[in-house]
Design a protein around this motif. Structure first.
Motif, mmCIF file in Angstrom:
data_model
loop_
_atom_site.group_PDB
_atom_site.id
_atom_site.type_symbol
_atom_site.label_atom_id
_atom_site.label_comp_id
_atom_site.label_asym_id
_atom_site.label_seq_id
_atom_site.Cartn_x
_atom_site.Cartn_y
_atom_site.Cartn_z
ATOM 1 N N ALA A 22 13.865 -7.753 1.859
ATOM 2 C CA ALA A 22 13.834 -6.210 1.886
ATOM 3 C C ALA A 22 13.182 -5.711 1.070
ATOM 4 N N PHE A 23 12.513 -6.246 0.244
ATOM 5 C CA PHE A 23 12.734 -5.477 -1.589
ATOM 6 C C PHE A 23 11.183 -5.458 -1.088
ATOM 7 N N TRP A 24 10.635 -6.460 -0.919
ATOM 8 C CA TRP A 24 8.667 -6.462 -0.604
ATOM 9 C C TRP A 24 8.575 -5.913 0.357
ATOM 10 N N ASN A 25 8.919 -5.882 1.160
ATOM 11 C CA ASN A 25 8.900 -5.330 2.944
ATOM 12 C C ASN A 25 8.883 -3.605 2.660
ATOM 13 N N ALA A 26 9.749 -3.153 1.489
ATOM 14 C CA ALA A 26 9.580 -1.901 1.748
ATOM 15 C C ALA A 26 8.345 -0.833 0.519
ATOM 16 N N GLN A 27 7.553 -2.654 0.062
ATOM 17 C CA GLN A 27 6.823 -1.825 -0.566
ATOM 18 C C GLN A 27 5.354 -1.564 -0.044
ATOM 19 N N ILE A 28 5.304 -2.504 0.865
ATOM 20 C CA ILE A 28 3.878 -3.345 1.884
ATOM 21 C C ILE A 28 4.705 -1.756 3.145
ATOM 22 N N LYS A 29 5.167 -1.504 2.971
ATOM 23 C CA LYS A 29 5.511 -0.140 4.276
ATOM 24 C C LYS A 29 5.032 0.909 3.746
ATOM 25 N N LYS A 30 5.076 1.168 2.493
ATOM 26 C CA LYS A 30 4.582 2.499 1.473
ATOM 27 C C LYS A 30 3.481 2.117 1.512
ATOM 28 N N VAL A 31 2.521 0.890 1.187
ATOM 29 C CA VAL A 31 0.998 0.827 1.424
ATOM 30 C C VAL A 31 0.550 1.637 2.561
ATOM 31 N N GLN A 32 1.655 0.632 3.827
ATOM 32 C CA GLN A 32 0.957 0.783 4.796
ATOM 33 C C GLN A 32 1.009 2.086 5.664
ATOM 34 N N THR A 33 2.281 3.157 4.993
ATOM 35 C CA THR A 33 1.932 4.406 5.656
ATOM 36 C C THR A 33 1.811 5.228 4.352
ATOM 37 N N GLN A 34 2.553 5.505 3.798
ATOM 38 C CA GLN A 34 1.558 6.129 2.135
ATOM 39 C C GLN A 34 0.129 6.185 2.020
ATOM 40 N N MET A 35 -0.579 4.879 1.645
ATOM 41 C CA MET A 35 -1.847 4.962 1.034
ATOM 42 C C MET A 35 -2.427 4.675 1.880
ATOM 43 N N LEU A 36 -2.792 4.442 2.926
ATOM 44 C CA LEU A 36 -3.742 3.708 3.889
ATOM 45 C C LEU A 36 -4.530 4.588 3.778
ATOM 46 N N PRO A 37 -3.087 6.029 4.860
ATOM 47 C CA PRO A 37 -3.375 6.496 5.222
ATOM 48 C C PRO A 37 -4.135 7.907 4.558
ATOM 49 N N PHE A 38 -3.465 8.029 3.199
ATOM 50 C CA PHE A 38 -3.903 8.778 1.966
ATOM 51 C C PHE A 38 -5.086 8.404 2.422
ATOM 52 N N GLN A 39 -5.750 7.210 1.707
ATOM 53 C CA GLN A 39 -6.954 7.143 1.459
ATOM 54 C C GLN A 39 -8.208 7.325 2.224
ATOM 55 N N TRP A 40 -7.590 7.027 3.424
ATOM 56 C CA TRP A 40 -8.473 7.986 4.533
ATOM 57 C C TRP A 40 -8.664 8.951 4.121
ATOM 58 N N GLN A 41 -7.808 9.992 3.880
ATOM 59 C CA GLN A 41 -7.833 10.912 3.818
ATOM 60 C C GLN A 41 -9.193 11.410 2.777
ATOM 61 N N VAL A 42 -8.364 10.609 1.336
ATOM 62 C CA VAL A 42 -9.603 11.290 0.097
ATOM 63 C C VAL A 42 -11.583 10.742 0.194
ATOM 64 N N LEU A 43 -10.964 9.182 1.136
ATOM 65 C CA LEU A 43 -12.538 9.145 1.100
ATOM 66 C C LEU A 43 -13.516 9.702 1.861
ATOM 67 N N ASN A 44 -12.767 10.729 2.909
ATOM 68 C CA ASN A 44 -13.136 11.517 4.089
ATOM 69 C C ASN A 44 -13.305 13.088 3.362
ATOM 70 N N ASP A 45 -12.520 12.924 2.184
ATOM 71 C CA ASP A 45 -12.476 14.143 1.060
ATOM 72 C C ASP A 45 -11.755 16.017 1.984
ATOM 73 N N GLU A 46 -10.944 15.050 2.377
ATOM 74 C CA GLU A 46 -9.450 16.033 2.862
ATOM 75 C C GLU A 46 -8.165 15.808 2.222
ATOM 76 N N VAL A 47 -9.045 15.627 1.038
ATOM 77 C CA VAL A 47 -8.242 15.623 -0.305
ATOM 78 C C VAL A 47 -7.510 16.737 -1.061
ATOM 79 N N ALA A 48 -7.390 18.004 -1.066
ATOM 80 C CA ALA A 48 -7.947 18.998 -2.169
ATOM 81 C C ALA A 48 -8.195 18.544 -3.754
#
Lengths: 640, 640
Positions: free
Chosen positions: B8-34
């Motif tokens: 329960a605890f770690w799946n929640a952390q992993i989900k944050k990375v999958q749903t928040q970080m990875l898409p955010f990071q992709w946007q950053v790499l593409n200069d889409e985050v102001a």
């Protein structure tokens, strides 16, 4: 009032300055000391005077090393005539006069090296600072010798400044204050109103917004005019503060009368505040007086170290925040402690409160005295209260400094220490410091009082009225470090209310002094733990051992390494007087039981509380630290 | 062995990375985050591939942001297929391939911006570091997808390196290690001897004197070849270390086999030591193994924070001295804590000692997990253990960083966490971490074990053998934080000596696992005060509150300002579970009585010992700090 120090402890310090420092300093100024950084200072004057060819050497304020030497020489001659030294000083004054330009300008850096940059950068280039030290030295030398040449030089210089700066001229202030207090000294001597006016301008108009410092620097950068630092480093840097417009370093965020908290570079601040206090007294202006008192209160009750050191960080070499007083990353520059003594003396002249005298005593016996080695041959720039095992490379006092402001400042303070011992206000003679001395000419020409004392290690003080001034009272500071005291006058025990009143920390005796009066004061000198306000993070759970005016410290030499493991376990300290054969000859050392925490296992982290072992610890006066070996040292020790 | 986390605890952390970080990071790499600093990373590849015109943007190691994203994507796909994400990764790989030069060279900084400077400065220019991250990402992506294009890219790159560097070539080492562990990963995958050989060269020959780094830099300076830092700052600087010849920053004062104390930049050091440990296992070489064990021991028992953070100072972003562990001026870079986890995992493969698993647990739950905000949207670079009132401007987690090494490193670690939970050695399955997971294919293809756990807040762990591998034993780590424990197997209480032996911190069960076996372990999770070794100056007289693997801290939010005034007054802590509506939802908070020192008067210094008031204090997990407000925070609190 004339004061001659006659005190075993302080005469010895003064002798070190006269016999060690002054001759050494003269050699340094003449580049005759192989192990000191090159100075070039005298040579610069020779080149500027056209007596020699060559290139400028040193900092933009290199000239001040000569001025501070000259000022110290003046005080030394006042203590003790020395024709050879006076001749050397006269020669030096001739050299300074020959270097001075016809309009009064004097700064060998700009004259020899960068004439085009004169007056282009008051923010950084220290020109007015150099004029300040010239004038201070000149006033001191003239007051002792009454010789005209130096007075001519300094009035010519000051007249150049009064023509160029002040009310009615474009805004201009020195980045490093010093000229303000110097102009006031010159005004005290000459009573020429223009000097007072210019000092007032520099003191009262500083802090206007938009800031002169930002404006000047931005214009200079736009015109590609380098600062002396740019030239030294062969690069061109836009200073950070022009972006932030944070001029706190320059003590210029607000006008002084609006400042409530001290700010910026500690020496700059205290020089400026010293001038403020002097001006407040001269003008008898309550607004200025309140500002000076408010700022002194902030500096000394919120941002001062137990040793009287000022400057909590090397970043700005100055003030940070109230109660932010780290003991090992602080600066506590020797010059800052000295400038606090200058300031406190002006405060005493403004208002007879013993707090000012106590600050002088605290800063003098601890931060200032300890800046010099016991043999008078090496000096600290920075005076930290704690040294851990990994920061010992700069623990010992260096012989001299490339930026040699501190040792000469120490020399001029110690040689003029007689100016800091007592003051008169209205009908009262206030004895501020318990240092043996002979006082004459207070109130009337024939008045004479002698004080005998054996501080800092013994607490008995005798005061004898050799010739009483008419209808004047005596006030004796009641030192806060004395838990109990007694005073006898002509063999009679003196009682509060009946014989004296305690006012602002002074015992004020009701009866006027009479010729032949003889006081014996006994101040209890016991070792006491001192605690910092719990708002001070760095000192929480810790206590410092003090005895009388002295702050004590622990050294690895006596107590082994890892001093942080120790906790004071008792408030009883055994007093041990050192053998005269020891390096700490005749000093009172203190021994006490302490507990040392030791590990139960080798683990870095454990659930087991460390155990303790009993150990005798030896504390020595802070001023005597690092005279035997280099190791850990700390003032604040945990207690339980 | 395949491992799927079901926790329960770690799946929640992993989900944050999958749903928040990875898409955010992709946007950053593409200069889409102001609100993030400009990246330019994908754009750099497009320019290098000739698909777009423009100029290089970013750091010399900007490419690695893309590689780390790709590596994280690989792990994410292993957890959970995602065709759209995989298509994006394949496109990115095509782009990387198009940017790669025909000889295998790949670095958009040099290809676009400074082709003439290729390979001129291994000391500073991070070229081999970038190749390392390319190879790591490629290995990870190939292992998950078995797709050929990425393998072609990375072997072409690696073949360029093996042709250019190594035994028989001129001396050359990377200033920032990373290529070593990458080459070993590629060797594990391909078994190509040249990759192992080059890794060996970089690992074993580094540290020769005279140092390659000094020699290269002196030659470069003599030839006026700028470093990337010189170019960025438009100035040319001779690095200080060439004068002192102190190459400790580069972990190169000695050969690794002669090093006894860790040194230098913490991330560089740990990447290198990780490779050393891996090589030691591969070669089964006792000298290498001893060196790795000695260095790990020094790092973790002399220079590691309670949180598993490494790097005691920002000056070198790395190691200083044994027991020198300041809590507020330290660095504890997120990447350093992560690199310690990499290293510890390789140590476990080398030697089954629970100390390595404990270090992983400590660094994971505290330094690493706490680097990310609870919402997964902001990240620390530096993870200090204490924040005083005057250092709060950088107390909150920034959204992203111009030097964006840490958040992507966190992403790739958390998404590959399943690689860190258990290991096998000889005939034993070692359960290292108490994180719920399903294990298959250990020893034999049909083997299956499931672990259920509720850490970090509850201490019961169940282990079920779904399908036993033949004749294999189970070993369960006995966590040091558990004062008492019990183990039941198939309903029978297990006894030391009879049923299991404790060896190197593991309970090793005597009987081979049987299908259907079911263990229930109960580890006592009590709040305990942890003490540092008294050699640690910063922690003397202090204790940290811990519970299980979690380090707790005090925040101003719960306890008011001036946290240093508090002392733990008891060892009994009330356990309070937070409401799910709270920001600290479902976490166990701890409450205790403490004493607070208060002043008796307003004085800065006084002879009166401060008095104390009783106060209830609330401690929260260190990883959850600074998710509610910005104020003071501390891990270590005084005790009495």
């Amino acid at each position: 009032m004339q004061v001659q120090i006659e005190d075993a402890f302080w005469n010895a310090q003064i002798k070190k300055v006269q016999t060690q420092m002054l001759p050494f300093q003269w050699q340094v100024l003449n580049d005759e000391v192989a192990e000191a950084p090159k100075s070039g200072a005298i040579n610069n004057f020779k080149i500027a005077a056209g007596k020699q060819k060559g290139e400028f050497y040193g900092m933009v304020f290199q000239d001040t090393d000569v001025y501070k030497w000259l000022e110290a020489v003046a005080y030394s001659l006042a203590i003790q005539p020395d024709p050879a030294l006076e001749a050397l000083a006269d020669e030096t004054i001739d050299l300074i006069g020959a270097a001075q330009m016809s309009d009064g300008y004097l700064n060998t850096y700009f004259q020899i090296f960068k004439p085009a940059l004169k007056w282009t950068n008051l923010t950084d280039n220290h020109e007015l600072y150099c004029f300040g030290h010239l004038i201070e030295a000149g006033v001191a030398y003239y007051e002792v010798t009454k010789k005209q040449p130096i007075l001519t030089i300094i009035t010519k210089a000051a007249d150049l400044l009064t023509a160029r700066f002040g009310y009615g001229q474009p805004l201009a202030f020195p980045g490093h204050p010093e000229i303000e207090l110097a102009l006031l000294r010159l005004y005290h001597l000459t009573k020429k109103a223009a000097y007072l006016e210019l000092a007032k301008y520099f003191i009262l108009e500083r802090g206007q917004q938009p800031s002169f410092f930002v404006t000047e620097t931005k214009e200079r950068i736009a015109n590609h005019v380098p600062s002396w630092i740019d030239i030294m480093h062969d690069g061109f840097v836009v200073p950070e503060f022009t972006h932030s417009e944070d001029v706190s370093y320059y003590v210029a965020t607000k006008r002084l009368i609006d400042q409530t908290v001290v700010e910026g570079h500690a020496v700059r601040a205290c020089y400026l505040y010293t001038a403020l206090a002097d001006l407040a007294a001269l003008e008898n202006d309550p607004t200025l007086k309140n500002a000076a008192m408010r700022l002194f209160d902030n500096a000394t009750t919120k941002q001062m170290y137990l040793t009287g050191g000022l400057g909590q960080t090397w970043r700005n070499e100055g003030f940070t925040h109230d109660y932010d007083l780290p003991n090992d990353t602080n600066y506590c520059e020797t010059c800052a402690g000295i400038s606090l003594i200058f300031w406190a003396r002006k405060m005493l002249a403004l208002h007879s409160d013993s707090h000012y005298a106590e600050v002088i005593e605290r800063a003098l016996y601890n931060n200032t005295l300890g800046a010099m080695a016991l043999d008078g041959k090496s000096f600290y720039y920075s005076n930290v209260l704690e040294k851990g095992p990994h920061h010992l490379t700069d623990a010992a006092r260096p012989k001299w400094h490339a930026c040699a402001c501190c040792p000469p400042n120490l020399a001029r303070l110690l040689l003029s220490l007689n100016h800091y011992l007592a003051h008169v206000e209205n009908e009262i003679f206030y004895l501020d410091q318990f240092i043996g001395a002979n006082y004459i000419e207070m109130f009337t020409e024939d008045a004479e009082i002698t004080v005998q004392a054996n501080l800092p290690f013994e607490g008995q003080v005798e005061i004898q009225v050799k010739q009483a001034p008419e209808n004047k009272q005596l006030a004796i500071r009641l030192p806060k470090w004395s838990a109990r005291f007694s005073v006898f006058k002509n063999g009679q025990r003196q009682r509060e209310g009946l014989d004296f009143t305690i006012n602002q920390g002074y015992l004020i005796f009701h009866e006027a002094m009479q010729t032949g009066d003889h006081w014996v004061c006994t101040f209890e000198l016991t070792a006491r733990l001192t605690y910092a306000n719990p708002l001070v993070k760095a000192d929480i759970g810790k206590a410092a051992l003090t005895r009388g005016p002295l702050v004590y410290c622990l050294e690895e030499e006596d107590n082994g390494p890892h001093l942080w493991q120790l906790t004071w376990s008792a408030e009883e300290f055994e007093v041990v007087k050192e053998e005269t054969t020891n390096k700490l000859a005749d000093m009172v050392l203190l021994k006490s039981l302490a507990l040392r925490e030791v590990a139960l296992d080798q683990d870095l982290y454990t659930y087991h509380q460390p155990t303790t072992q009993t150990q005798v610890v030896t504390a020595i006066p802070f001023f005597a630290r690092y005279n035997r070996s280099v190791g850990e040292m700390q003032v604040w020790t945990r207690y339980r």
